[in-house]
Design an enzyme around this catalytic site. Structure first.
Site, mmCIF file in Angstrom:
data_model
loop_
_atom_site.group_PDB
_atom_site.id
_atom_site.type_symbol
_atom_site.label_atom_id
_atom_site.label_comp_id
_atom_site.label_asym_id
_atom_site.label_seq_id
_atom_site.Cartn_x
_atom_site.Cartn_y
_atom_site.Cartn_z
ATOM 1 N N ASP A 42 44.775 45.472 33.452
ATOM 2 C CA ASP A 42 44.351 45.310 34.843
ATOM 3 C C ASP A 42 45.485 45.053 35.836
ATOM 4 O O ASP A 42 45.614 43.954 36.383
ATOM 5 C CB ASP A 42 43.318 44.170 34.916
ATOM 6 C CG ASP A 42 42.579 44.133 36.251
ATOM 7 O OD1 ASP A 42 42.757 45.065 37.056
ATOM 8 O OD2 ASP A 42 41.826 43.168 36.466
ATOM 9 N N HIS A 45 45.489 44.483 40.780
ATOM 10 C CA HIS A 45 45.425 43.239 41.546
ATOM 11 C C HIS A 45 46.537 43.245 42.590
ATOM 12 O O HIS A 45 47.605 43.813 42.357
ATOM 13 C CB HIS A 45 45.651 42.025 40.635
ATOM 14 C CG HIS A 45 44.453 41.625 39.834
ATOM 15 N ND1 HIS A 45 43.346 41.052 40.405
ATOM 16 C CD2 HIS A 45 44.197 41.712 38.506
ATOM 17 C CE1 HIS A 45 42.453 40.789 39.458
ATOM 18 N NE2 HIS A 45 42.935 41.182 38.292
ATOM 19 N N TYR A 90 48.579 36.502 39.964
ATOM 20 C CA TYR A 90 48.570 37.901 39.532
ATOM 21 C C TYR A 90 49.969 38.473 39.359
ATOM 22 O O TYR A 90 50.185 39.661 39.562
ATOM 23 C CB TYR A 90 47.782 38.760 40.533
ATOM 24 C CG TYR A 90 46.333 38.374 40.691
ATOM 25 C CD1 TYR A 90 45.459 38.406 39.602
ATOM 26 C CD2 TYR A 90 45.823 37.991 41.933
ATOM 27 C CE1 TYR A 90 44.124 38.067 39.740
ATOM 28 C CE2 TYR A 90 44.478 37.650 42.087
ATOM 29 C CZ TYR A 90 43.633 37.693 40.990
ATOM 30 O OH TYR A 90 42.317 37.363 41.127
ATOM 31 N N ARG A 162 28.375 33.865 36.024
ATOM 32 C CA ARG A 162 29.195 33.099 36.961
ATOM 33 C C ARG A 162 29.204 33.874 38.256
ATOM 34 O O ARG A 162 29.111 35.105 38.260
ATOM 35 C CB ARG A 162 30.603 32.860 36.420
ATOM 36 C CG ARG A 162 31.444 34.094 36.243
ATOM 37 C CD ARG A 162 32.669 33.788 35.372
ATOM 38 N NE ARG A 162 33.302 35.018 34.965
ATOM 39 C CZ ARG A 162 34.378 35.552 35.556
ATOM 40 N NH1 ARG A 162 34.961 34.922 36.565
ATOM 41 N NH2 ARG A 162 34.894 36.672 35.128
ATOM 42 N N TYR A 164 31.133 34.697 41.819
ATOM 43 C CA TYR A 164 32.243 34.650 42.769
ATOM 44 C C TYR A 164 31.605 34.366 44.133
ATOM 45 O O TYR A 164 30.688 35.087 44.547
ATOM 46 C CB TYR A 164 32.975 35.990 42.801
ATOM 47 C CG TYR A 164 33.848 36.227 41.587
ATOM 48 C CD1 TYR A 164 35.145 35.732 41.536
ATOM 49 C CD2 TYR A 164 33.380 36.957 40.496
ATOM 50 C CE1 TYR A 164 35.964 35.963 40.430
ATOM 51 C CE2 TYR A 164 34.197 37.194 39.388
ATOM 52 C CZ TYR A 164 35.479 36.694 39.363
ATOM 53 O OH TYR A 164 36.281 36.915 38.268
ATOM 54 N N ASP A 193 32.971 30.534 41.718
ATOM 55 C CA ASP A 193 34.401 30.824 41.659
ATOM 56 C C ASP A 193 34.881 31.214 43.054
ATOM 57 O O ASP A 193 34.487 32.245 43.594
ATOM 58 C CB ASP A 193 34.635 31.960 40.660
ATOM 59 C CG ASP A 193 36.108 32.232 40.398
ATOM 60 O OD1 ASP A 193 36.951 31.808 41.218
ATOM 61 O OD2 ASP A 193 36.418 32.868 39.378
ATOM 62 N N GLU A 219 35.238 26.653 40.234
ATOM 63 C CA GLU A 219 36.534 27.210 39.859
ATOM 64 C C GLU A 219 37.382 27.589 41.086
ATOM 65 O O GLU A 219 36.872 28.150 42.063
ATOM 66 C CB GLU A 219 36.326 28.446 38.984
ATOM 67 C CG GLU A 219 37.654 29.067 38.562
ATOM 68 C CD GLU A 219 37.638 29.661 37.181
ATOM 69 O OE1 GLU A 219 37.311 28.927 36.228
ATOM 70 O OE2 GLU A 219 37.963 30.845 37.047
ATOM 71 N N HIS A 244 42.807 28.228 36.731
ATOM 72 C CA HIS A 244 43.637 29.079 35.875
ATOM 73 C C HIS A 244 45.017 28.469 35.681
ATOM 74 O O HIS A 244 45.500 27.726 36.535
ATOM 75 C CB HIS A 244 43.848 30.444 36.525
ATOM 76 C CG HIS A 244 42.595 31.233 36.672
ATOM 77 N ND1 HIS A 244 42.164 32.129 35.730
ATOM 78 C CD2 HIS A 244 41.660 31.248 37.652
ATOM 79 C CE1 HIS A 244 41.037 32.677 36.123
ATOM 80 N NE2 HIS A 244 40.695 32.157 37.293
ATOM 81 N N THR A 295 40.993 38.728 32.984
ATOM 82 C CA THR A 295 41.156 39.638 34.109
ATOM 83 C C THR A 295 40.132 40.756 33.993
ATOM 84 O O THR A 295 40.061 41.629 34.847
ATOM 85 C CB THR A 295 42.570 40.236 34.169
ATOM 86 O OG1 THR A 295 42.680 40.949 35.395
ATOM 87 C CG2 THR A 295 42.867 41.195 33.057
HETATM 88 C C1 LMR Z 1 38.594 40.829 37.711
HETATM 89 O O1 LMR Z 1 39.382 41.777 37.651
HETATM 90 O O2 LMR Z 1 37.379 40.972 37.809
HETATM 91 C C2 LMR Z 1 39.157 39.453 37.677
HETATM 92 O O3 LMR Z 1 40.486 39.497 37.272
HETATM 93 C C3 LMR Z 1 39.021 38.868 39.021
HETATM 94 C C4 LMR Z 1 39.605 37.512 39.065
HETATM 95 O O4 LMR Z 1 38.872 36.542 38.886
HETATM 96 O O5 LMR Z 1 40.809 37.408 39.263
HETATM 97 MG MG MG Z 2 41.122 41.361 36.731
#
Ligand code: LMR
Ligand code: MG
Length: 388
Positions: A42, A45, A90, A162, A164, A193, A219, A244, A295
Site C-alpha cells: 500500500d 498513501h 506513512y 471499526r 473512521y 478512528d 484511535e 499506531h 494498512t
Molecule cells: C487503509 O489503507 O485503509 C489504511 O491504511 C488507512 C489508515 O488507517 O491509514
Molecule cells: Mg493503507
C-alpha cells in the site's frame, strides 16, 4: 545460503470501495534455489510522490546480494541506515523495510522447513479476532451504502467493525444509530478512528457526542506526534486510547507521557516484523496491550502479520488486518482465510509465511510503476473512490 538476486513487481488492486492501491511484491532469490517472498504494502498513501521502483531494486540489490538471509539483525540495521525512521506514519522507507524483512523471514522459514511463527518464538494463539473497516463518511448518502457493507460482512461472519470518523459527524451518528437499531448487540463497534486529522479537543467533542453508542476504544484522536494531546484526551474519557507506532522515538515519547492504553502495531508502519516485535515487546514491558493494525495488506503481508500476531502475549484487543477481504483480488494461490471474524495463522505445516505467488494473478494486476493517478487528498485520507 546466500541471497543472489532480488525482484520487485508492482501491482495495482482495487478495493470493493473502488479505491485502487499499489503494492510491491518482493522476491529474494538464493543459491539454494529457495525464494523468499514479501510485500511492500500500500504505497497509496500521502505524501503524493512516488518511489522509483527500478532505482529501489538496484539499491536493495547492492545491499542484499551476497548476504546470508539469517543475518536478519544485521540486514535490518543496514536497512535502517539506508531508510531511516521518520516521525511520520506513512513514511515510505518503513514500507520498503517491511517488504524485505518479511521476505527474509519467509526465506529462513522455508530453509528450516518451519513456519514464520515458529521462527519468531512459537505460537501462542492460532487465530486473531479482527474487525472490518467502515471508511470515513463525508456525505450522508454514504450511510446507507455502509450499512449494506455491515449487512454483507456480518452475513460472512464479521461481527466487529471499526469506524473512521470525524469529517461528517451527522453521518457518523446516523451510521452508529442505524447499526444499533438493526443489529443491537450482535454487531460491535471496535473503535472510532480519527486518523490524526483532528486536534484532540475536536475529537473529544465528537467522542462525547457519540458516546451514547457503544464503541470500545478511540484511535488516533490527536494530530500526529501530539503526545501530550493524546494524554489529555485519554484522561478525559473512559474509553481506552489506541495509537499506531511508527518509530522508536515516537513510541518512547508515548510511553514516557503515558499517552495511550493500546499500542497499534503494524509491520508496515514500523518497518517490518522485526521492528514490530520490538515495539510489541516495549508495550509489554510497560504493561500495555497491543492490537495488530493494518494498512490493508494483500495475503503475503497479512500472512506476515498473522504469524507475528500468533506469537504475541499482549494482543488483547480486536485487530485490523482484513486486506484479503477488502480487495477484489490477490496475488497468491492460497488467499488468507477469515472464519467467523478471525484471521487464522497459516498452518504450522506450511514453511515460511505459508503463501505461494500466483503469476496469473500477478500478471492480471501488474502495473509499471508507483506513479500517482488522478486522486484527491480526501480520497487518500478516507480510502474511498468518492469523487465529490
Ligand atoms: C487503509 O489503507 O485503509 C489504511 O491504511 C488507512 C489508515 O488507517 O491509514
Ligand atoms: Mg493503507
Amino acid at each position: 545460503i546466500k541471497i543472489t538476486d532480488l525482484r520487485l513487481t508492482v501491482v495495482g488492486i482495487p478495493r470493493h470501495t473502488g479505491f485502487v492501491n499499489k503494492h510491491v511484491i518482493v522476491e529474494l532469490f538464493t543459491n539454494e534455489g529457495i525464494t523468499g517472498i514479501g510485500e511492500m504494502s500500500d504505497f497509496s498513501h500521502l505524501p503524493r510522490y512516488a518511489v522509483d521502483i527500478k532505482d529501489l531494486a538496484n539499491v536493495l540489490k547492492s545491499m542484499l546480494v551476497g548476504k546470508n538471509p539469517f543475518d536478519i539483525s544485521l540486514i535490518n540495521k543496514e536497512l535502517l541506515d539506508n531508510f531511516p525512521e521518520a516521525m511520520y506514519y506513512y513514511e515510505k522507507g518503513s514500507f520498503i523495510r517491511n517488504g524485505i524483512d518479511a521476505a527474509l523471514h519467509d526465506l529462513c522459514g522455508k530453509y528450516l522447513n518451519i513456519s514464520v511463527a515458529e521462527l519468531l518464538g512459537g505460537r501462542y494463539q492460532e487465530k486473531i479476532k479482527v474487525c472490518y473497516p467502515i471508511f470515513r463518511h463525508r456525505f450522508i448518502e454514504e450511510v446507507e451504502e455502509n450499512l449494506e457493507v455491515v449487512r454483507q460482512r456480518y452475513a460472512q461472519g464479521f461481527d466487529v467493525f471499526r469506524l473512521y470518523a470525524g469529517k461528517n459527524v451527522d453521518a457518523d451518528e446516523a451510521f452508529l444509530d442505524a447499526v444499533q437499531q438493526e443489529f443491537g448487540s450482535e454487531v460491535k463497534i471496535k473503535s472510532l478512528d480519527f486518523s490524526h486529522l483532528l486536534d484532540w479537543k475536536e475529537s473529544l467533542k465528537i467522542v462525547k457526542r457519540l458516546s451514547k453508542y457503544d464503541f470500545e476504544m478511540v484511535e488516533s484522536p490527536a494530530v500526529r506526534n501530539d503526545f501530550d494531546g493524546l494524554y489529555h484526551i485519554r484522561t478525559r474519557i473512559d474509553h481506552p486510547i489506541s495509537e499506531h507506532v511508527w518509530s522508536n522515538r515516537q513510541q518512547y515519547e508515548m510511553i514516557k507521557r503515558d499517552s495511550v492504553d493500546i499500542y497499534n502495531i503494524s509491520p508496515i508502519f514500523i518497518g517490518g516484523i522485526t521492528a514490530a516485535k520490538k515495539a510489541a515487546s516495549a508495550a509489554e514491558v510497560v504493561g500495555k496491550s497491543v492490537l495488530l493494525g493494518t494498512t490493508q495488506e494483500l495475503s503475503i503481508g497479512t500472512a506476515a502479520m498473522a504469524h507475528l500476531g500468533g506469537t504475541l502475549l499482549n494482543l488483547n484487543y480486536t485487530s485490523d488486518p482484513t486486506g484479503p477481504e477488502l480487495y477484489v483480488g490477490d496475488v497468491v494461490k492460497n488467499k488468507i482465510q477469515y472464519i467467523d471474524g478471525y484471521l487464522h495463522v497459516p498452518d504450522r505445516s506450511l514453511p515460511g509465511l505459508g503463501v505461494e505467488l500466483d503469476w496469473d494473478l500477478i500478471e492480471k494486476y501488474r502495473i509499471d510503476d508507483l506513479s500517482w493517478g488522478d486522486v484527491t487528498v480526501h480520497q487518500l485520507q478516507d480510502r474511498t473512490a468518492q469523487v465529490k
